[in-house]
Structures are given as C-alpha cells and as structure tokens.
Design a protein around this motif. Structure first.
Motif, PDB file in Angstrom:
ATOM      1  N   LEU A 220       0.838  -1.204   0.000  1.00 20.14           N
ATOM      2  CA  LEU A 220       0.000   0.000   0.000  1.00 20.14           C
ATOM      3  C   LEU A 220       0.872   1.254   0.000  1.00 20.14           C
ATOM      4  O   LEU A 220       0.371   2.371   0.087  1.00 20.14           O
ATOM      5  CB  LEU A 220      -0.925   0.009   1.226  1.00 20.14           C
ATOM      6  CG  LEU A 220      -2.135  -0.928   1.162  1.00 20.14           C
ATOM      7  CD1 LEU A 220      -2.827  -1.022   2.513  1.00 20.14           C
ATOM      8  CD2 LEU A 220      -3.135  -0.466   0.103  1.00 20.14           C
ATOM      9  N   GLY A 221       2.178   1.073  -0.078  1.00 14.68           N
ATOM     10  CA  GLY A 221       3.071   2.229  -0.184  1.00 14.68           C
ATOM     11  C   GLY A 221       3.725   2.662   1.113  1.00 14.68           C
ATOM     12  O   GLY A 221       4.440   3.653   1.142  1.00 14.68           O
ATOM     13  N   TYR A 222       3.457   1.931   2.201  1.00  7.17           N
ATOM     14  CA  TYR A 222       4.088   2.304   3.468  1.00  7.17           C
ATOM     15  C   TYR A 222       5.511   1.747   3.513  1.00  7.17           C
ATOM     16  O   TYR A 222       5.720   0.564   3.215  1.00  7.17           O
ATOM     17  CB  TYR A 222       3.296   1.744   4.657  1.00  7.17           C
ATOM     18  CG  TYR A 222       1.926   2.352   4.831  1.00  7.17           C
ATOM     19  CD1 TYR A 222       1.772   3.613   5.398  1.00  7.17           C
ATOM     20  CD2 TYR A 222       0.782   1.667   4.433  1.00  7.17           C
ATOM     21  CE1 TYR A 222       0.511   4.177   5.561  1.00  7.17           C
ATOM     22  CE2 TYR A 222      -0.481   2.225   4.581  1.00  7.17           C
ATOM     23  CZ  TYR A 222      -0.616   3.473   5.154  1.00  7.17           C
ATOM     24  OH  TYR A 222      -1.851   4.030   5.312  1.00  7.17           O
TER      25      TYR A 222
ATOM     26  N   ARG B  77       3.728   3.671  -4.173  1.00  8.19           N
ATOM     27  CA  ARG B  77       3.510   5.121  -4.066  1.00  8.19           C
ATOM     28  C   ARG B  77       3.347   5.780  -5.431  1.00  8.19           C
ATOM     29  O   ARG B  77       2.743   6.838  -5.542  1.00  8.19           O
ATOM     30  CB  ARG B  77       4.666   5.778  -3.299  1.00  8.19           C
ATOM     31  CG  ARG B  77       4.686   5.372  -1.834  1.00  8.19           C
ATOM     32  CD  ARG B  77       5.722   6.142  -1.066  1.00  8.19           C
ATOM     33  NE  ARG B  77       5.321   7.546  -0.968  1.00  8.19           N
ATOM     34  CZ  ARG B  77       6.156   8.525  -0.638  1.00  8.19           C
ATOM     35  NH1 ARG B  77       7.416   8.262  -0.402  1.00  8.19           N
ATOM     36  NH2 ARG B  77       5.732   9.764  -0.564  1.00  8.19           N
ATOM     37  N   GLY B 104      -5.384   5.834   3.771  1.00  3.97           N
ATOM     38  CA  GLY B 104      -4.297   6.681   4.258  1.00  3.97           C
ATOM     39  C   GLY B 104      -2.973   6.382   3.578  1.00  3.97           C
ATOM     40  O   GLY B 104      -1.947   6.929   3.950  1.00  3.97           O
ATOM     41  N   ALA B 105      -2.989   5.491   2.602  1.00  7.46           N
ATOM     42  CA  ALA B 105      -1.748   5.087   1.930  1.00  7.46           C
ATOM     43  C   ALA B 105      -1.049   6.311   1.327  1.00  7.46           C
ATOM     44  O   ALA B 105      -1.698   7.159   0.725  1.00  7.46           O
ATOM     45  CB  ALA B 105      -2.052   4.060   0.842  1.00  7.46           C
ATOM     46  N   PRO B 106       0.279   6.383   1.509  1.00  7.05           N
ATOM     47  CA  PRO B 106       1.011   7.607   1.118  1.00  7.05           C
ATOM     48  C   PRO B 106       1.352   7.659  -0.363  1.00  7.05           C
ATOM     49  O   PRO B 106       2.515   7.718  -0.731  1.00  7.05           O
ATOM     50  CB  PRO B 106       2.271   7.502   1.985  1.00  7.05           C
ATOM     51  CG  PRO B 106       2.503   6.036   2.140  1.00  7.05           C
ATOM     52  CD  PRO B 106       1.155   5.383   2.136  1.00  7.05           C
ATOM     53  N   ALA B 153      -6.895   3.068  -1.680  1.00  2.00           N
ATOM     54  CA  ALA B 153      -5.546   3.642  -1.702  1.00  2.00           C
ATOM     55  C   ALA B 153      -5.403   4.703  -2.796  1.00  2.00           C
ATOM     56  O   ALA B 153      -4.465   5.480  -2.772  1.00  2.00           O
ATOM     57  CB  ALA B 153      -4.513   2.528  -1.895  1.00  2.00           C
TER      58      ALA B 153
END
Lengths: 345, 239
Positions: A220-222, B77, B104-106, B153
């Motif tokens: 999820l990009g974390y 991202r 809340g995914a960045p 996301a």
C-alpha cells in the motif's frame, strides 16, 4: 438512567484506560497503607514497569520479538551513571540529573536506531532470526560491560547519585522513599500515557498493520522498514530512560543490567501480564516482581522454576496474559452491563 | 505513449524461465486479463511489476517512469496497487479500519478518490459489518474487502491476482459485476490474472495469453480462443 449514562461513559473509556486509571488510583494511595521500605521496592517495580512498556510496544504492538531489550536498559543505566558520576571525558563538570536522563535516553534510542536500521534492512532477518540476533547483541553487550574497565568491569559503577533537582547536580537530592515512589509512578504514568497515544495514532495503526501483514502494508506504499526502525528507536529510548531512573534509585550499574538474563525476564513479565495491552504488561512487571519479593524467601531457588512454569502455562493457555485476560473480561462485562441499561431506557 | 510498457523482461529461477523476454503494454484506462497455464509466470510477472522481485533484464515503465529498480513501497507510491491471490486483509482490525489504513496510503498522486460510504457500498458492507473484525468475514467477502482496499488507496494501476480464487459461482458472478462496475465508473487501468475461463469471457475485455514466460497472443476472448496454441496448451480438449 444516570447510572446507565455513567456506565456508557465508562464503556466509551474502554477496559484498558479504565484499568489504567484504577491501577493509578490504587498506587497513588498505597503509601498510606504500606511500610516505607516497601515503597522503595515498589519504586523499582515501577521502573521495571516502564521497561516492560518498551518491550510491550515493540513486541506486543509491533510484533518484533526483541530478545535483547535489556541492552537498551543497560545502555541507559551506564549512560546515566557515567554522566552523573562525571566520568564522560571532557564533560567531567557536568553531573546534571536532567542532562543524564536526556543523555541516557538519547544514547539508547540512538543505538536502537542504528541497530534497527542495520537489522531491519536485511531482507532475510525476519521474525525469530531478528530475535536471535538481538540475543547475540545482548550477549556481546554483557561481555563488553564485564571486560571494559571504564565501566567498572564485573563490579560495575558504584555510588551513582540519586535524582538531584539542581540544574547541574548541585541541588536537593531525592533519596527518601516516598518522593522516589511518586516520581517513579509519575514518570511511568506519563510515559505510558504517551505510548498509549502513539499506539492509538495513525502511526500506531500502521505499526499494527505491519505486524498483521507486512507485505500487504508495504504494497500500500508504506515504508515498513522506516516504520519499524522508528518504533524500535522509540522502544529503545523508553528502555534507556527506565535504565537511567533505575540507577538513580539503585545506586549502581552492573553488567547484569545489560545482558540476556534481564532481557528474558522482561519478556516473561510482559507475557505473563499481557503483551497486547500496555497496562497489562506494566502491571505484569509489577506483579511478578512483587510476587518474587514476597515468595523468593520461601521458595528459594524454586522461584525461577515456578516463574518458568507460570510463563509456559500463560503462553499456552492465556495468550492475552493473566492481567490482559482480566481486563478483557472486565471490558466485556462492562459492555454487557451498560448496553443492558441502554435498553432499559 | 503507453501507460504501462514492459520490454524484454526476464526472470529465471535456476533453470526455470518464469518470465522470459516478456513484452506487454497497456493504454490508460484499459482493462486487461492475463491467462495462462499454471507455472507460466503470471504471478512472477506481478511480483516483478511490484518490485517484490528484481528482473534480471528488461524494463517496466509507468507513464514513462522507470519502475525497474524501485523498492516495493515506492512502486506502490507511484500508484501501482495490487490485490494478492490469498486474501490479505488485516484480520484483527475492523473492516472500517482496514479501509482507513488503505485510504491513508502515502501515494504520490491519487488516481481515484473514493469516500468511506462509496467503498462500503461497493463491497456491500453494512454499518454493523464495518465495525466487525475483518477476520470474521467469509472468504469471498474478504476478497471484496481487499479489492475495496486497493481502490481506497487511490491507485492509477490496479493489479488483481486471481480475484475469484476459492469463490462460489455466485460470488464469482458478483465479482465480475464488481470489477466491470469499477472499471466503467472510474476508468482505472487494470491488469488481472485469471484462471476461470467463464470469468474471463464475461469480463468482455482484452485477453493476453501467457506461456513459458511470454505473451503469445493478445486480443478479444473470441479471437484468443481460436488460436491453436491456446487451444492445445491451455483450453485443452474441452474448448
């Protein structure tokens, strides 16, 4: 109806916060009922509780099994001792309790940051492997403390001054049991409340997500390595603060504070208390140490056997821990009670 | 310019050529289904796109940007969000917290933006269910939750790895509707790996057939099923 609203309010607060407030209230009035020498003992237990909070955060909340958390406790203890004894080369004149606490926490946090950065970046060093490497680190740290003359070797560092309110160790010393007791309780309560906020924050939620499914969270990009390093740093800093406060009460730092034995003990306290709950973990440390103080006279060497048996039983039968389970049941009971009142209205 | 362009991608495991000089391109907003026999390299392809594996050769570009050497979270991202084959939701967290974590995914830039009500409605969660732990959901509904999380996301490219694996016929039919609905409404670019031929047919999208680490043919379902190699290797005698 008012009782119903009151219960609903309690339920909103939740079992965890409620038991924290209850425990705090009990400990706040405890000095009125026990002898003074007991208070000094409890002050030490509260410091162990602070140490347990750091272990709960990194193990229970983040799912990172650190088998060497005492490294950070010990680094904090030695950091505080060397500074307040005026042993730091070039800083001999600085003996401030305040700077000592800052120095100890920063030293432990810094070490945790470097270790975490190095270890979490290694893709294959997951789960048990990380724990084992931390075990080795604890072993190395203990040998280092034993063999390094600067740290007093096997004897450790003695005559570490108590908490001194002066800006540079030149004010009133706090060594009486009652104020020491309340200082330890106060620091524990404040740090625990801060950790509780971190756990409930969005940062804390991401840490929970990483514990549950790291690959999903990464996808999820974390940046899960960064999150883990930060969490480990925070836990290291809290352990270091606990170690620093410990030596102000205990009066000396020794290799026993940095090694594997204490690392294993804190793991047991947290498991027995309950690793999923901050209050349970802290009370676990206080409870086990209080029992040990009461029972080891009777049980002698059997105490460790007893503690080991309790540990195994809890791990197998009560994954929430003894206190964690009690809080969970109380929380459920409260929920049922207040929802019952709601329907009455 | 192609939205996603994969050129000469290679990944071998020992002697096994999982992905072997693969080319694939996708235009913006396209829905593509990749089919192929077991072990043809489909999941390896997803792992390469997402950075879970490093390719030994070749490039992957998203809107001209080279993703090939980026770390998995950096690729995410950039807007590439994946649904795993095994439902990967946070069992201990409530359905709502699952969705909030995903929203809340960045991401650097959001492809789509959906609010909590839209997400709940899309995956069919009631208010009560939103507060329940995701671990209590049945298998099929976990899959839908994860699809909703992927959308929450805010992706610009969605990768779905066998979204109907382990589903009943009825659940599969609902999933087809869900994916078609998402694609029609938000126009997101999507690549899907599928096994279930019925599912592929009803999606009415382009199909790429993968064999021995490459795309051997691409076209509509009707076109693809007529290709001899596909009939022999994948659809078998029954097709």
């Amino acid at each position: 109806m008012r009782a119903g609203a009151f219960l609903a309010g309690l339920r909103r607060l939740g079992g965890e916060d409620l038991s924290a407030l209850l425990a705090l209230a009990v400990f706040a009035v405890l000095p009125a009922f026990v002898e003074e020498w007991r208070l000094a003992e409890f002050a030490i237990f509260f410091i162990y509780g602070l140490f347990a909070a750091s272990q709960m955060f990194i193990w229970g909340h983040c799912g990172v099994l650190s088998l060497g958390q005492a490294v950070f406790f010990g680094v904090g203890a030695y950091g505080m001792s060397t500074l307040t004894l005026g042993m730091i080369p070039g800083l001999e004149g600085v003996t401030s309790t305040w700077l000592g606490l800052l120095f100890a926490a920063a030293l432990s946090a810094g070490l945790a940051f470097l270790l975490g950065w190095f270890l979490f970046s290694a893709p294959r060093l997951q789960g048990a492997f990380f724990g084992i490497v931390m075990l080795a680190v604890a072993f190395i740290a203990e040998r280092l403390a034993i063999n390094w003359d600067f740290l007093g070797g096997l004897n450790g560092l003695m005559n570490v001054p108590p908490i001194n309110l002066g800006l540079n160790g030149d004010g009133a010393e706090i060594w009486e049991s009652l104020p020491v007791y309340y200082i330890a309780l106060g620091v524990l309560a404040v740090v625990a409340a801060l950790l509780r906020r971190v756990i409930a924050s969005s940062f804390g939620t991401v840490l929970l997500a990483i514990r549950e499914r790291d690959y999903r969270t990464r996808a999820l990009g974390y940046d899960i390595i960064r999150y883990r390093v930060l969490a480990f740093t925070l836990a290291g800093g809290v352990a270091g603060l606990a170690g620093a406060l410990f030596v102000t009460q205990f009066g000396f730092a020794s290799p026993a504070l940095i090694g594997f034995a204490l690392s294993a003990e804190v793991l047991i306290w947290v498991a027995v208390g309950g690793r999923q709950s901050l209050v349970a973990a802290i009370l676990g440390a206080v409870l086990v140490r209080a029992l040990e103080s009461g029972l080891s006279a009777q049980l002698g060497d059997y105490w460790l056997l007893f503690l080991g048996a309790v540990f195994v039983a809890v791990v197998l039968l009560l994954p929430r821990g003894v206190i964690g389970e009690a809080i969970h049941l109380a929380g459920r009971g409260l929920g049922r009670l207040s929802s019952g009142h709601d329907t009455d209205q | 310019m192609d939205f996603l362009k994969i050129e000469g991608l290679v990944r071998h495991f020992g002697g096994t050529r999982a992905v072997d000089g693969m080319d694939l391109s996708l235009t913006e907003g396209e829905l593509l289904c990749i089919i192929g026999p077991n072990g043809c390299g489909k999941t390896t392809l997803f792992n390469l796109i997402c950075g879970e594996l490093r390719p030994q050769a070749g490039t992957i570009r998203l809107q001209g940007r080279d993703l090939t050497r980026l770390k998995p979270h950096d690729i995410a991202r950039c807007g590439v969000i994946r649904k795993f084959q095994v439902p990967s939701v946070y069992d201990g967290l409530s359905v709502e917290r699952n969705l909030r974590l995903a929203s809340g995914a960045p991401l650097l830039r959001r492809g789509v933006r959906l609010d909590m009500d839209e997400l709940a409605a899309m995956a069919g969660f009631t208010r009560v269910e939103m507060a329940r732990p995701a671990g209590e959901l049945a298998h099929g509904r976990k899959q839908w939750l994860e699809i909703a999380m992927v959308l929450a996301a805010g992706p610009s490219l969605v990768l779905l790895d066998e979204p109907t694996a382990g589903m009943t016929r009825e659940e599969t039919a609902r999933t087809v509707r869900l994916i078609r609905d998402i694609h029609a409404r938000y126009g997101i670019s999507m690549i899907m790996i599928e096994h279930d031929m019925g599912f592929v047919e009803r999606l009415e999208c382009d199909v790429a057939v993968m064999m021995r680490g490459r795309v051997i043919t691409r076209g509509s379902f009707a076109d693809v099923r007529g290709v001899d190699a596909v009939r022999e290797a994948y659809l078998g005698a029954s097709a």
